[in-house]
Design an enzyme around this catalytic site. Sequence first.
Site, PDB file in Angstrom:
ATOM      1  N   LYS A 295       0.868  -1.185   0.000  1.00 26.40           N
ATOM      2  CA  LYS A 295       0.000   0.000   0.000  1.00 26.40           C
ATOM      3  C   LYS A 295       0.899   1.227   0.000  1.00 26.40           C
ATOM      4  O   LYS A 295       2.046   1.165   0.469  1.00 26.40           O
ATOM      5  CB  LYS A 295      -0.857  -0.007   1.281  1.00 26.40           C
ATOM      6  CG  LYS A 295      -2.123   0.775   1.170  1.00 26.40           C
ATOM      7  CD  LYS A 295      -3.255  -0.043   0.557  1.00 26.40           C
ATOM      8  CE  LYS A 295      -4.484   0.805   0.339  1.00 26.40           C
ATOM      9  NZ  LYS A 295      -5.595   0.042  -0.235  1.00 26.40           N
TER      10      LYS A 295
ATOM     11  N   VAL B  87     -26.450   2.304  -2.461  1.00 26.82           N
ATOM     12  CA  VAL B  87     -26.569   1.964  -3.879  1.00 26.82           C
ATOM     13  C   VAL B  87     -25.586   2.795  -4.705  1.00 26.82           C
ATOM     14  O   VAL B  87     -25.962   3.512  -5.632  1.00 26.82           O
ATOM     15  CB  VAL B  87     -28.022   2.119  -4.385  1.00 26.82           C
ATOM     16  CG1 VAL B  87     -28.872   0.967  -3.901  1.00 26.82           C
ATOM     17  CG2 VAL B  87     -28.632   3.451  -3.941  1.00 26.82           C
ATOM     18  N   GLY B  88     -24.309   2.709  -4.358  1.00 28.67           N
ATOM     19  CA  GLY B  88     -23.263   3.417  -5.089  1.00 28.67           C
ATOM     20  C   GLY B  88     -22.785   2.591  -6.268  1.00 28.67           C
ATOM     21  O   GLY B  88     -23.529   1.779  -6.822  1.00 28.67           O
TER      22      GLY B  88
ATOM     23  N   VAL C  26     -20.844   0.051  -6.544  1.00 32.47           N
ATOM     24  CA  VAL C  26     -20.926  -1.407  -6.399  1.00 32.47           C
ATOM     25  C   VAL C  26     -22.343  -1.816  -5.983  1.00 32.47           C
ATOM     26  O   VAL C  26     -22.965  -2.690  -6.600  1.00 32.47           O
ATOM     27  CB  VAL C  26     -19.905  -1.930  -5.365  1.00 32.47           C
ATOM     28  CG1 VAL C  26     -19.985  -3.456  -5.298  1.00 32.47           C
ATOM     29  CG2 VAL C  26     -18.491  -1.492  -5.709  1.00 32.47           C
TER      30      VAL C  26
HETATM   31  P1  NAD Z   1     -19.670   4.671  -3.671  1.00 31.65           P
HETATM   32  O1  NAD Z   1     -19.139   5.906  -3.027  1.00 31.65           O
HETATM   33  O2  NAD Z   1     -19.888   4.639  -5.136  1.00 31.65           O
HETATM   34  O3  NAD Z   1     -21.071   4.281  -2.990  1.00 31.65           O
HETATM   35  C1  NAD Z   1     -21.314   4.343  -1.633  1.00 31.65           C
HETATM   36  C2  NAD Z   1     -22.799   4.635  -1.446  1.00 31.65           C
HETATM   37  O4  NAD Z   1     -23.094   4.567  -0.064  1.00 31.65           O
HETATM   38  C3  NAD Z   1     -23.198   6.023  -1.913  1.00 31.65           C
HETATM   39  O5  NAD Z   1     -24.372   5.937  -2.701  1.00 31.65           O
HETATM   40  C4  NAD Z   1     -23.444   6.804  -0.607  1.00 31.65           C
HETATM   41  O6  NAD Z   1     -24.458   7.790  -0.747  1.00 31.65           O
HETATM   42  C5  NAD Z   1     -23.853   5.694   0.316  1.00 31.65           C
HETATM   43  N1  NAD Z   1     -23.584   5.977   1.735  1.00 31.65           N
HETATM   44  C6  NAD Z   1     -22.474   6.529   2.283  1.00 31.65           C
HETATM   45  N2  NAD Z   1     -22.595   6.599   3.625  1.00 31.65           N
HETATM   46  C7  NAD Z   1     -23.798   6.083   3.924  1.00 31.65           C
HETATM   47  C8  NAD Z   1     -24.500   5.896   5.145  1.00 31.65           C
HETATM   48  N3  NAD Z   1     -23.970   6.268   6.305  1.00 31.65           N
HETATM   49  N4  NAD Z   1     -25.715   5.316   5.079  1.00 31.65           N
HETATM   50  C9  NAD Z   1     -26.264   4.931   3.904  1.00 31.65           C
HETATM   51  N5  NAD Z   1     -25.648   5.110   2.707  1.00 31.65           N
HETATM   52  C10 NAD Z   1     -24.448   5.686   2.724  1.00 31.65           C
HETATM   53  O7  NAD Z   1     -18.690   3.506  -3.194  1.00 31.65           O
HETATM   54  P2  NAD Z   1     -18.475   2.054  -3.813  1.00 31.65           P
HETATM   55  O8  NAD Z   1     -17.315   2.082  -4.740  1.00 31.65           O
HETATM   56  O9  NAD Z   1     -19.774   1.521  -4.291  1.00 31.65           O
HETATM   57  O10 NAD Z   1     -17.985   1.266  -2.506  1.00 31.65           O
HETATM   58  C11 NAD Z   1     -18.892   0.914  -1.493  1.00 31.65           C
HETATM   59  C12 NAD Z   1     -18.149   0.129  -0.419  1.00 31.65           C
HETATM   60  O11 NAD Z   1     -17.513  -1.014  -1.008  1.00 31.65           O
HETATM   61  C13 NAD Z   1     -17.027   0.902   0.288  1.00 31.65           C
HETATM   62  O12 NAD Z   1     -16.951   0.464   1.631  1.00 31.65           O
HETATM   63  C14 NAD Z   1     -15.781   0.453  -0.476  1.00 31.65           C
HETATM   64  O13 NAD Z   1     -14.618   0.564   0.327  1.00 31.65           O
HETATM   65  C15 NAD Z   1     -16.122  -0.999  -0.735  1.00 31.65           C
HETATM   66  N6  NAD Z   1     -15.405  -1.584  -1.876  1.00 31.65           N
HETATM   67  C16 NAD Z   1     -15.540  -1.062  -3.117  1.00 31.65           C
HETATM   68  C17 NAD Z   1     -14.857  -1.651  -4.181  1.00 31.65           C
HETATM   69  C18 NAD Z   1     -14.997  -1.126  -5.585  1.00 31.65           C
HETATM   70  O14 NAD Z   1     -14.604  -1.834  -6.525  1.00 31.65           O
HETATM   71  N7  NAD Z   1     -15.538   0.068  -5.779  1.00 31.65           N
HETATM   72  C19 NAD Z   1     -14.026  -2.767  -3.965  1.00 31.65           C
HETATM   73  C20 NAD Z   1     -13.930  -3.287  -2.666  1.00 31.65           C
HETATM   74  C21 NAD Z   1     -14.624  -2.688  -1.623  1.00 31.65           C
END
Ligand code: NAD
Length: 352
Positions: free
Chosen positions: A79, A180-181, A183
Amino acid sequence: MNITEIKVENYEKVVTCKDEASGLHAIIAVHDTTLGPALGGMRMLPYKTEQEALDDVLRLARGMSYKSAVADTGLGGGKSVIIGDPKTLKSEALFLAMGRFVESLGGLYITAEDMNITIPDLEIVRRETSHVTGLSRASGSSGNPSPYTAHGCLVGVQASAEEAFGSPDLNDNRVVLQGVGAVGGRLAILLKEQGAHVTICDINTEKVERLAAEHGFDVVDDANHLDVDCDIYAPCARGAGINDETIPRLKCKVIAGCANNVLAEERHGFDLRERGILYAPDYVINAGGIINVSVELLPGGYDEVEAMRRINRIGEALRQVYAIAREENIPTAEAADLLAERRLEAGKKSVS
Ligand code: NAD
């Protein structure tokens, strides 16, 4: 540029870099390269002290070794962190210096996107080093990892349903999905395609309403989502959602989502086991993105078919984790760590 090595027990290489000209102050931690070069993202945060940054980079690098070992990516864990405020300190010179810092490790560490680092930032880094992954598909790289993380989560939800309910078939399963982000939004659609009844929530209500209108999801207020009876809870928003306050409220039988650091503390794994709730360890179920990136480094370069074949193995990884948890009578999160440690150990033996 001043690069200094710090000796840290159980870490292969930890180096700091200070570059006056660009203002770069960064640390790279290589935890373990037994199974391959250390892949892990680059993040930028206004850490208050170098020690705080060091603690973070060490913890994250070790986590990447474990994640890659269980996901069988053929990579090790590392990292990097840049110390500073991303709003004010970012510059071309800073990322060029960071590229030279990454290059100074000669490929022992391979970088990728992480918190507060964008693809354009990495494209600058790439001008100084080839050891960068996760750039655009157009440039021959693997592109946005989120859809692959979502697919891996679906496979993981199915394997978890099989463990908890005796069948991977999600038809008529009730799923509550928070976040619903990138992922979670995709995962909700995949789950519905498998016949699950999906209830979604997010603090971004506009996004929730749009998705519900498009795909026919049920909707619940984020504040009340834990009160909805369900078979599977998919946390896809943020870390530490499973804690002393939320565990007594849980109405699910399985927790399986993409969020990182789902358990606020390790001991919460015991609490879930006591409540008879099956927990799919976060770094096992959300490994689709890193598996996708790892395919870039294969001799033939990135190949989506090969990536999907490897991501589908997340189901097998979880089956192994659940088997270890049963045999050893330990929480699933501990079983995942044990599986990673066994693989690292086996790798070390085969090298020596
Ligand atoms: P993102 O920012 O696109 O989506 C996150 C969503 O969660 C957003 O819609 C946001 O409005 C919502 N959110 C944030 N805080 C909240 C809360 N307190 N209550 C309810 N909703 C809330 O992120 P992502 O890329 O979809 O990642 C989501 C999670 O998955 C994170 O924890 C990230 O570390 C993990 N993750 C992502 C990936 C990837 O490929 N993107 C890989 C491994 C792990």
